[in-house]
Design a protein around this motif. Structure first.
Motif, mmCIF file in Angstrom:
data_model
loop_
_atom_site.group_PDB
_atom_site.id
_atom_site.type_symbol
_atom_site.label_atom_id
_atom_site.label_comp_id
_atom_site.label_asym_id
_atom_site.label_seq_id
_atom_site.Cartn_x
_atom_site.Cartn_y
_atom_site.Cartn_z
ATOM 1 N N SER A 49 0.823 -1.208 0.000
ATOM 2 C CA SER A 49 0.000 0.000 0.000
ATOM 3 C C SER A 49 0.860 1.262 0.000
ATOM 4 O O SER A 49 0.604 2.221 -0.748
ATOM 5 C CB SER A 49 -0.919 -0.004 1.222
ATOM 6 O OG SER A 49 -1.658 1.194 1.301
ATOM 7 N N GLU A 53 1.393 4.233 -2.780
ATOM 8 C CA GLU A 53 1.299 5.672 -2.503
ATOM 9 C C GLU A 53 2.519 6.407 -3.073
ATOM 10 O O GLU A 53 2.404 7.527 -3.584
ATOM 11 C CB GLU A 53 1.210 5.912 -0.993
ATOM 12 C CG GLU A 53 -0.105 5.474 -0.374
ATOM 13 C CD GLU A 53 -0.133 5.705 1.124
ATOM 14 O OE1 GLU A 53 0.829 6.291 1.652
ATOM 15 O OE2 GLU A 53 -1.121 5.294 1.766
ATOM 16 N N GLU A 54 3.689 5.759 -2.946
ATOM 17 C CA GLU A 54 4.901 6.365 -3.492
ATOM 18 C C GLU A 54 4.785 6.537 -5.008
ATOM 19 O O GLU A 54 5.101 7.608 -5.562
ATOM 20 C CB GLU A 54 6.108 5.504 -3.150
ATOM 21 C CG GLU A 54 7.416 6.040 -3.711
ATOM 22 C CD GLU A 54 8.559 5.053 -3.596
ATOM 23 O OE1 GLU A 54 9.728 5.491 -3.665
ATOM 24 O OE2 GLU A 54 8.287 3.838 -3.456
ATOM 25 N N ASN A 56 2.067 6.687 -6.761
ATOM 26 C CA ASN A 56 1.024 7.667 -7.058
ATOM 27 C C ASN A 56 1.544 9.098 -6.889
ATOM 28 O O ASN A 56 1.272 9.985 -7.728
ATOM 29 C CB ASN A 56 -0.159 7.434 -6.127
ATOM 30 C CG ASN A 56 -1.342 8.340 -6.442
ATOM 31 O OD1 ASN A 56 -1.781 8.441 -7.593
ATOM 32 N ND2 ASN A 56 -1.873 8.995 -5.421
ATOM 33 N N SER A 57 2.317 9.318 -5.806
ATOM 34 C CA SER A 57 2.863 10.669 -5.581
ATOM 35 C C SER A 57 3.874 11.037 -6.656
ATOM 36 O O SER A 57 3.945 12.198 -7.098
ATOM 37 C CB SER A 57 3.491 10.753 -4.195
ATOM 38 O OG SER A 57 4.613 9.878 -4.094
ATOM 39 N N ALA A 111 6.712 9.961 0.901
ATOM 40 C CA ALA A 111 6.214 8.651 0.466
ATOM 41 C C ALA A 111 7.372 7.720 0.124
ATOM 42 O O ALA A 111 7.350 6.516 0.429
ATOM 43 C CB ALA A 111 5.290 8.815 -0.734
#
Length: 227
Positions: A49, A53-54, A56-57, A111
């Motif tokens: 997860s 997030e990493e 996505n950022s 992230a």
């Protein structure tokens, strides 16, 4: 991120101390590994997860940077076309995106740091579980040896106790035999004493009878001789 706290507790757990406290090390080893595998599944899901997030950022940052570059190109084209007002709008949008880029950049750095930390924890736990699995049979073998030694020790204590009891029994038997020997000796002494007194009395009367017979025979001889 509660799993991170749980993970730290897992990594800080003293495996050997847990074994010392349990009554059945073999079952404890299997149970401990099962618990670690369950926690590892949670850590793995959380790691995936955070890595997502990493990504996505990073994607948002890249997209925003692409928009900044695009606004810069549009501004150049507008200036080249003599449209200063349109160029100002493109530059204003570029400035807005540039401010947003600073926020996105910080989010991306955070992230990335979280993802790196989680990946490190994930790999450490995976390695520990693999190591424990390889040690499991050795631990079980040691536990069996220890249990065998414990049983032998108990048996040895029992034999020592039995030996002590046998020694006590031998001493008691020896004492009883001595009592019997003394009783037999006393009976023999008493019997000898009784027999001696009877024999002595019989001898007394036997001697008297012999003396009387001799006297009778002497009297008869004298009568025969006219004396």
């Amino acid at each position: 991120m509660g799993v991170l706290t749980r993970f730290k507790d897992i990594m800080a757990a003293n495996f050997n101390s847990l074994l010392d406290k349990c009554e059945d090390p073999e079952k404890m080893v299997d149970q401990y590994i099962r618990n670690l595998e369950q926690d590892f599944a949670k850590v793995k899901a959380e790691t995936a997860s955070i890595m997502a997030e990493e990504k996505n950022s990073k994607r948002k940052l890249e997209e925003n940077e692409a928009e900044i570059n695009k606004m810069a190109e549009y501004a150049k084209k507008a200036v080249a076309a003599g449209n200063d007002d349109e160029a100002r709008k493109f530059l204003s949008k570029k400035a807005e995106l540039t401010q947003k880029n600073e926020v996105l950049s910080k989010d991306c750095e955070l992230a990335s740091a979280n993802a790196a930390k989680m990946r490190q924890m994930h790999d450490k736990l995976e390695s520990d579980i693999s190591s424990l699995k390889s040690r499991r049979e050795m631990i079980k073998a040691k536990a069996k040896v220890a249990e065998t030694q414990k049983k032998m020790s108990k048996m040895g204590s029992g034999l020592e106790s039995a030996g002590s009891n046998l020694e006590a029994f031998d001493r008691m038997e020896e004492k009883v035999n001595k009592m019997f020997d003394e009783a037999d000796a006393m009976e023999e002494l008493n019997k000898t004493s009784n027999e001696d007194s009877v024999e002595e009395l019989a001898k007394k009367y036997d001697d008297g009878a012999k003396s009387s017979a001799i006297d009778d025979e002497l009297a008869a001889l004298k009568a025969e001789m006219g004396l």
